[in-house]
Scaffold this motif. Structure first.
Motif, mmCIF file in Angstrom:
data_model
loop_
_atom_site.group_PDB
_atom_site.id
_atom_site.type_symbol
_atom_site.label_atom_id
_atom_site.label_comp_id
_atom_site.label_asym_id
_atom_site.label_seq_id
_atom_site.Cartn_x
_atom_site.Cartn_y
_atom_site.Cartn_z
ATOM 1 N N TYR A 165 15.536 20.353 -13.641
ATOM 2 C CA TYR A 165 15.922 19.581 -14.824
ATOM 3 C C TYR A 165 16.182 20.523 -15.993
ATOM 4 O O TYR A 165 15.394 21.434 -16.264
ATOM 5 C CB TYR A 165 14.822 18.581 -15.188
ATOM 6 C CG TYR A 165 14.651 17.505 -14.140
ATOM 7 C CD1 TYR A 165 15.355 16.311 -14.224
ATOM 8 C CD2 TYR A 165 13.790 17.692 -13.064
ATOM 9 C CE1 TYR A 165 15.205 15.317 -13.261
ATOM 10 C CE2 TYR A 165 13.635 16.710 -12.097
ATOM 11 C CZ TYR A 165 14.340 15.533 -12.196
ATOM 12 O OH TYR A 165 14.189 14.563 -11.230
ATOM 13 N N ALA A 166 17.278 20.299 -16.691
ATOM 14 C CA ALA A 166 17.669 21.140 -17.821
ATOM 15 C C ALA A 166 17.566 20.349 -19.110
ATOM 16 O O ALA A 166 17.865 19.146 -19.152
ATOM 17 C CB ALA A 166 19.096 21.638 -17.636
ATOM 18 N N GLU A 171 19.951 17.381 -20.296
ATOM 19 C CA GLU A 171 20.452 16.607 -19.158
ATOM 20 C C GLU A 171 20.153 15.122 -19.336
ATOM 21 O O GLU A 171 19.071 14.747 -19.788
ATOM 22 C CB GLU A 171 19.786 17.115 -17.873
ATOM 23 C CG GLU A 171 20.207 16.378 -16.617
ATOM 24 C CD GLU A 171 19.517 16.924 -15.376
ATOM 25 O OE1 GLU A 171 19.726 16.343 -14.291
ATOM 26 O OE2 GLU A 171 18.768 17.924 -15.483
ATOM 27 N N GLN A 172 21.108 14.285 -18.973
ATOM 28 C CA GLN A 172 20.937 12.842 -19.029
ATOM 29 C C GLN A 172 21.040 12.252 -17.632
ATOM 30 O O GLN A 172 21.847 12.704 -16.811
ATOM 31 C CB GLN A 172 21.983 12.205 -19.949
ATOM 32 C CG GLN A 172 21.822 12.594 -21.414
ATOM 33 C CD GLN A 172 22.850 11.933 -22.303
ATOM 34 O OE1 GLN A 172 24.021 11.841 -21.964
ATOM 35 N NE2 GLN A 172 22.421 11.459 -23.464
ATOM 36 N N ILE A 173 20.202 11.245 -17.379
ATOM 37 C CA ILE A 173 20.098 10.659 -16.032
ATOM 38 C C ILE A 173 20.258 9.151 -16.135
ATOM 39 O O ILE A 173 19.492 8.485 -16.847
ATOM 40 C CB ILE A 173 18.732 10.989 -15.397
ATOM 41 C CG1 ILE A 173 18.491 12.494 -15.375
ATOM 42 C CG2 ILE A 173 18.618 10.391 -13.998
ATOM 43 C CD1 ILE A 173 17.041 12.881 -15.235
ATOM 44 N N GLU A 205 16.828 11.196 -20.961
ATOM 45 C CA GLU A 205 17.333 12.485 -21.415
ATOM 46 C C GLU A 205 16.181 13.475 -21.438
ATOM 47 O O GLU A 205 15.079 13.146 -21.894
ATOM 48 C CB GLU A 205 17.937 12.371 -22.813
ATOM 49 C CG GLU A 205 18.482 13.683 -23.350
ATOM 50 C CD GLU A 205 19.056 13.565 -24.749
ATOM 51 O OE1 GLU A 205 19.533 14.582 -25.285
ATOM 52 O OE2 GLU A 205 19.013 12.452 -25.324
#
Length: 346
Positions: free
Chosen positions: A202-203, A206-208, A294
């Motif tokens: 995970y960075a 990053e959005q999921i 996020e």
């Protein structure tokens, strides 16, 4: 015939609170596997560490704890008769920390300290700030958080208190996160957990999109609110609101969104802090709740194989990754904006 004394409790109004007072909340509660079963029936919750004793034991815990939000809802429910029975809205959270896992058989009680008061400009309501602590049967704190609530005035002519708004930390510092004793993810079973993604995958930024949705049912909301012994009038009595609709308990939305986040964050196993949160818009029966996340930060921890992710969790009736309009305000579809820390295998 002699007139009987009034024995019922109408709840506190804004003018009834005093800065610095400590409120001991009634009715301790012993939690059991029943709460786990009902929680997993009400929400699509399936994080492995809360579902399996053997999985939890492989992670260094003595058994599977109850979901962290079971502890939150139970403690929160204790506070409602004294803090938010006459609430217009629960506005936000800050400085929340889970201090110890809660296991079946634990007995929880709660107390709150009033840390801020500010009357609204309309003179008919005000905001009450409290710090609440949940404690188990061994007098060990299990949860500590701040919330603020808009509460009606019972007497419009009651004098306004001197305004005091507490200064609250925008985030729980990583060094203040409390790691469960013995937690060890070096033997973590990713196949059993349901996803292969680990902390390093995970960075920040990053959005999921968690993809799935749940339509809120009136019956499920009512069962959930009763389960947590939450007696706030806006959740039960359709005559309290001018629109005649019962407001869905904000914690119900939190648990729905957290459970939906499993798809993409299955290894975000334990919640350890609540940095902030806002119930951006009301939720009602018939709304379909979706969620997206996020990644805000990531840090290493001292526990073997354990990293911490800071996440924003957004519950919405609308599209993923849409949160605020051009004016900077939450879009009307956004229900929840939650900022929290979780523990994940590295």
């Amino acid at each position: 015939m002699r007139e009987s004394a009034v024995k019922t409790n109408p709840g506190r109004f804004f003018e009834d609170y005093r800065l610095g007072e400590v409120i001991s909340h009634a009715v301790p509660r012993t939690v059991s596997g029943g709460e786990r079963a009902l929680y997993h029936a009400l929400y699509p919750a399936r994080h492995a560490i809360y579902s399996s004793d053997t999985f939890a034991q492989s992670c260094g815990l003595p058994a599977s704890p109850l979901d962290d939000l079971v502890a939150f809802h139970t403690v929160f429910g204790k506070t409602v008769p004294d803090i938010s029975l006459n609430a217009i809205a629960n506005l936000g959270y800050a400085e929340g920390r889970w201090l110890q896992p809660v296991y079946p058989g634990d007995t929880l009680r709660a107390s709150s300290t009033v840390i801020g008061l500010k009357e609204n400009s309309n003179g008919t309501s005000g905001v009450v700030y409290v710090r609440t602590r949940g404690i188990n049967q061994h007098d060990v704190p299990v949860l500590d958080y701040v919330r603020w609530v808009m509460v009606r005035k019972g007497r419009p002519d009651a004098p306004a208190p001197a305004p005091v708004v507490p200064k609250l930390a925008p985030v729980v510092a990583p060094q203040d996160l409390v790691l469960p004793k013995g937690l060890d993810f070096t033997r973590y079973d990713f196949a059993q957990a349901g996803e292969r993604h680990r902390w390093g995958d995970y960075a920040v930024g990053e959005q999921i999109d968690h993809v799935d949705g749940v339509t809120v049912e009136e019956a499920e909301h009512m069962l959930a609110t009763r389960l947590w012994q939450n007696t706030a009038k806006v959740h039960f009595d359709a005559t309290v609101r001018e629109d005649g609709r019962r407001l869905i308990y904000g914690g119900h939305v939190i648990s729905l969104a957290r459970a939906l986040s499993f798809n993409g964050l299955a290894n975000a196993q334990m919640i350890v802090a609540l940095n902030g949160g806002a119930h951006a818009n009301p939720c009602f029966a018939g709304d379909t709740v979706r969620a997206w996340s996020e990644v805000l930060d990531r840090v290493e921890t001292s526990a073997p194989g354990v990293g911490a992710l800071r996440l924003r969790l957004v519950a919405t009736r609308g599209a993923a990754f849409e949160m605020r309009g051009a004016d900077g305000r939450y879009l009307p579809e956004v229900l929840l904006d939650l900022d929290y820390w979780v523990l994940m295998p590295v």
